[in-house]
Design an enzyme around this catalytic site. Structure first.
Site, PDB file in Angstrom:
ATOM      1  N   SER A 143       0.859  -1.201   0.000  1.00  0.00           N
ATOM      2  CA  SER A 143       0.000   0.000   0.000  1.00  0.00           C
ATOM      3  C   SER A 143       0.889   1.244   0.000  1.00  0.00           C
ATOM      4  O   SER A 143       2.090   1.155   0.300  1.00  0.00           O
ATOM      5  CB  SER A 143      -0.858  -0.009   1.274  1.00  0.00           C
ATOM      6  OG  SER A 143      -1.490   1.241   1.466  1.00  0.00           O
ATOM      7  N   TYR A 156      -3.542  -0.520  10.026  1.00  0.00           N
ATOM      8  CA  TYR A 156      -3.341  -0.804   8.597  1.00  0.00           C
ATOM      9  C   TYR A 156      -1.933  -0.376   8.171  1.00  0.00           C
ATOM     10  O   TYR A 156      -1.224  -1.130   7.493  1.00  0.00           O
ATOM     11  CB  TYR A 156      -4.401  -0.053   7.788  1.00  0.00           C
ATOM     12  CG  TYR A 156      -4.398  -0.332   6.303  1.00  0.00           C
ATOM     13  CD1 TYR A 156      -5.016  -1.479   5.792  1.00  0.00           C
ATOM     14  CD2 TYR A 156      -3.808   0.549   5.401  1.00  0.00           C
ATOM     15  CE1 TYR A 156      -5.044  -1.720   4.420  1.00  0.00           C
ATOM     16  CE2 TYR A 156      -3.832   0.318   4.038  1.00  0.00           C
ATOM     17  CZ  TYR A 156      -4.454  -0.820   3.546  1.00  0.00           C
ATOM     18  OH  TYR A 156      -4.468  -1.058   2.188  1.00  0.00           O
TER      19      TYR A 156
HETATM   20  P1  NAP Z   1     -11.774  -4.960  -0.952  1.00  0.00           P
HETATM   21  O1  NAP Z   1     -12.595  -4.703  -2.162  1.00  0.00           O
HETATM   22  O2  NAP Z   1     -12.284  -4.622   0.387  1.00  0.00           O
HETATM   23  O3  NAP Z   1     -11.332  -6.508  -1.012  1.00  0.00           O
HETATM   24  C1  NAP Z   1     -10.703  -7.137   0.062  1.00  0.00           C
HETATM   25  C2  NAP Z   1     -10.562  -8.600  -0.280  1.00  0.00           C
HETATM   26  O4  NAP Z   1      -9.900  -9.245   0.816  1.00  0.00           O
HETATM   27  C3  NAP Z   1     -11.896  -9.286  -0.473  1.00  0.00           C
HETATM   28  O5  NAP Z   1     -11.809 -10.213  -1.516  1.00  0.00           O
HETATM   29  C4  NAP Z   1     -12.102  -9.980   0.865  1.00  0.00           C
HETATM   30  O6  NAP Z   1     -12.905 -11.141   0.807  1.00  0.00           O
HETATM   31  C5  NAP Z   1     -10.674 -10.364   1.210  1.00  0.00           C
HETATM   32  N1  NAP Z   1     -10.576 -10.648   2.628  1.00  0.00           N
HETATM   33  C6  NAP Z   1     -10.728  -9.783   3.665  1.00  0.00           C
HETATM   34  N2  NAP Z   1     -10.616 -10.430   4.826  1.00  0.00           N
HETATM   35  C7  NAP Z   1     -10.394 -11.733   4.528  1.00  0.00           C
HETATM   36  C8  NAP Z   1     -10.200 -12.894   5.301  1.00  0.00           C
HETATM   37  N3  NAP Z   1     -10.230 -12.851   6.644  1.00  0.00           N
HETATM   38  N4  NAP Z   1     -10.002 -14.064   4.668  1.00  0.00           N
HETATM   39  C9  NAP Z   1      -9.983 -14.132   3.325  1.00  0.00           C
HETATM   40  N5  NAP Z   1     -10.161 -13.065   2.531  1.00  0.00           N
HETATM   41  C10 NAP Z   1     -10.378 -11.879   3.130  1.00  0.00           C
HETATM   42  O7  NAP Z   1     -10.410  -4.153  -1.038  1.00  0.00           O
HETATM   43  P2  NAP Z   1      -9.274  -4.054  -2.153  1.00  0.00           P
HETATM   44  O8  NAP Z   1      -9.010  -2.636  -2.357  1.00  0.00           O
HETATM   45  O9  NAP Z   1      -9.577  -4.900  -3.316  1.00  0.00           O
HETATM   46  O10 NAP Z   1      -8.057  -4.654  -1.305  1.00  0.00           O
HETATM   47  C11 NAP Z   1      -7.216  -5.679  -1.792  1.00  0.00           C
HETATM   48  C12 NAP Z   1      -5.824  -5.459  -1.249  1.00  0.00           C
HETATM   49  O11 NAP Z   1      -5.313  -4.234  -1.777  1.00  0.00           O
HETATM   50  C13 NAP Z   1      -5.773  -5.318   0.266  1.00  0.00           C
HETATM   51  O12 NAP Z   1      -4.618  -5.960   0.761  1.00  0.00           O
HETATM   52  C14 NAP Z   1      -5.677  -3.821   0.451  1.00  0.00           C
HETATM   53  O13 NAP Z   1      -5.071  -3.477   1.672  1.00  0.00           O
HETATM   54  C15 NAP Z   1      -4.820  -3.447  -0.724  1.00  0.00           C
HETATM   55  N6  NAP Z   1      -4.833  -2.041  -1.111  1.00  0.00           N
HETATM   56  C16 NAP Z   1      -5.977  -1.440  -1.595  1.00  0.00           C
HETATM   57  C17 NAP Z   1      -5.927  -0.110  -1.972  1.00  0.00           C
HETATM   58  C18 NAP Z   1      -7.109   0.637  -2.529  1.00  0.00           C
HETATM   59  O14 NAP Z   1      -7.016   1.844  -2.743  1.00  0.00           O
HETATM   60  N7  NAP Z   1      -8.223  -0.008  -2.781  1.00  0.00           N
HETATM   61  C19 NAP Z   1      -4.741   0.604  -1.863  1.00  0.00           C
HETATM   62  C20 NAP Z   1      -3.610  -0.030  -1.378  1.00  0.00           C
HETATM   63  C21 NAP Z   1      -3.673  -1.358  -1.011  1.00  0.00           C
HETATM   64  P3  NAP Z   1     -14.480 -11.109   1.202  1.00  0.00           P
HETATM   65  O15 NAP Z   1     -15.201 -10.755  -0.059  1.00  0.00           O
HETATM   66  O16 NAP Z   1     -14.756 -12.510   1.673  1.00  0.00           O
HETATM   67  O17 NAP Z   1     -14.664 -10.095   2.278  1.00  0.00           O
END
Ligand code: NAP
Length: 251
Positions: A143, A156
C-alpha cells in the site's frame, strides 16, 4: 517479447479474489494464460470463478479465512502439496478506520492477523514448495501506507509497513534459490476498501488533487504490474515494492 509475460500452463493462487483488486489480478493473470486457485472465504469468489472459466482457464476455489492461522497453514500446505503453484498473490486485506486513541487491541490484532500474519504463513507454505522446485513467484499487495502513516489507520499502516519487511526478508532468503518475492503498492483505487474516503467530499477532493494522473485508480490498473511480477519478465527483480499510484509518491 510477449513470451516473457506469458503465463500459459502456470498455476497462480490469489487470496481474496472475489472483488476489488484481487478479482482484477486474478482475471489479469488468467488473461495472460494462468490457471487459478482462488483462496478466500466461503461463497465470496463464485463470480470471479465463473469469469475465469469463461476465459477458458482452469480454476479451483479453496475456502480459507486469512484470519484463522491454523486454517491458513493447513490449507496452504494441502494445496501446495497437490498443485504445482508457481505464483502466489497475497491480496486479501482489511482496513480499520478510527482515531488511534480509540483502537482496541482486538481490532488492531485482526488487521495484523489478516494483512500480515496470514500473508506470512501462506507464503511460508507455498514458498517451501517453490524452493523445493527451484522456482516461483510471491507477489504481496502492499500500500502507499507501506511508506506513509495515513490518517486514522494505524493498524493498517503498521501491517502494510510489515508487508514490505516480510517481502524483503523473504526475497533475501529465497532469491538465490530461484524464488522471487516482490510487492505492489497500489495508490488510491476505487474498491470497497476506499468507499469511506470517496464518500467524504473533502477527503475525496484532497486525494484527487494530489494524484498527478488526475484520477483515482481502477482495480484493473494493477493487473499489468501483477502479470509482470508473476512472469519470467521479472526473474531478476527481488524484494521490490512496485508503486502503482498515478504518481502520488512522486509528488
Ligand atoms: P476490498 O474490495 O475490500 O477486497 C478485500 C478482499 O480481501 C476481499 O476479496 C475480501 O474477501 C478479502 N478478505 C478480507 N478479509 C479476509 C479474510 N479474513 N479471509 C480471506 N479473505 C479476506 O479491497 P481491495 O481494495 O480490493 O483490497 C485488496 C488489497 O489491496 C488489500 O490488501 C488492500 O489493503 C490493498 N490495497 C488497496 C488499496 C485501494 O485503494 N483499494 C490501496 C492499497 C492497497 P471477502 O469478499 O470474503 O470479504
Amino acid at each position: 517479447m510477449s513470451a516473457l509475460f506469458d503465463l500459459t500452463g502456470r498455476c497462480a493462487a490469489v487470496t481474496g479474489a472475489g472483488r476489488g483488486l484481487g478479482r482484477a489480478v486474478a482475471l489479469g493473470l488468467a488473461g495472460a494464460g494462468a490457471d487459478l486457485v482462488l483462496l478466500g472465504r466461503p461463497g465470496s469468489q463464485t463470480s470471479t470463478e465463473k469469469e475465469i472459466r469463461d476465459l477458458g482457464r482452469d480454476v479451483e476455489v479453496v475456502e480459507v479465512d486469512m484470519a484463522d492461522h491454523e486454517a491458513v497453514q493447513r490449507v496452504g500446505a494441502e494445496v501446495a502439496a497437490r498443485r504445482e503453484v508457481e505464483v502466489l498473490v497475497n491480496n486479501a486485506g482489511i482496513i480499520d478506520r478510527e482515531d488511534s486513541v480509540d483502537v482496541e487491541a482486538e481490532a488492531w490484532q485482526r488487521v495484523i492477523d489478516v494483512n500480515l500474519t496470514g500473508l506470512f504463513l501462506l507464503s511460508q507454505r507455498f514458498g517451501a514448495a517453490m524452493l523445493e522446485r527451484g522456482h516461483g513467484k510471491v507477489v504481496n499487495i502492499a500500500s502507499l501506507l507501506t511508506f506513509q502513516g495515513g490518517i486514522r489507520v494505524a493498524s493498517y499502516a503498521a501491517s502494510k509497513h510489515g508487508v514490505a519487511g516480510v517481502t524483503k526478508a523473504l526475497a533475501n532468503e529465497w532469491a538465490s534459490r530461484g524464488v522471487q518475492v516482490n510487492a505492489i503498492a497500489p495508490g488510491y483505487m476505487v474498491t470497497d476498501n476506499t468507499t469511506a474516503l470517496r464518500e467524504d467530499p473533502e477527503r475525496s477532493q484532497a486525494i484527487l488533487e494530489r494524484i498527478p494522473a488526475g484520477r483515482w485508480g481502477s482495480a484493473e490498473d494493477i493487473a499489468g504490474a501483477a502479470v509482470f511480477l508473476s512472469s519470467r519478465a521479472s526473474d531478476y527483480v527481488n524484494g521490490h515494492v512496485l508503486v502503482v499510484d498515478g504518481g502520488w509518491m512522486a509528488r
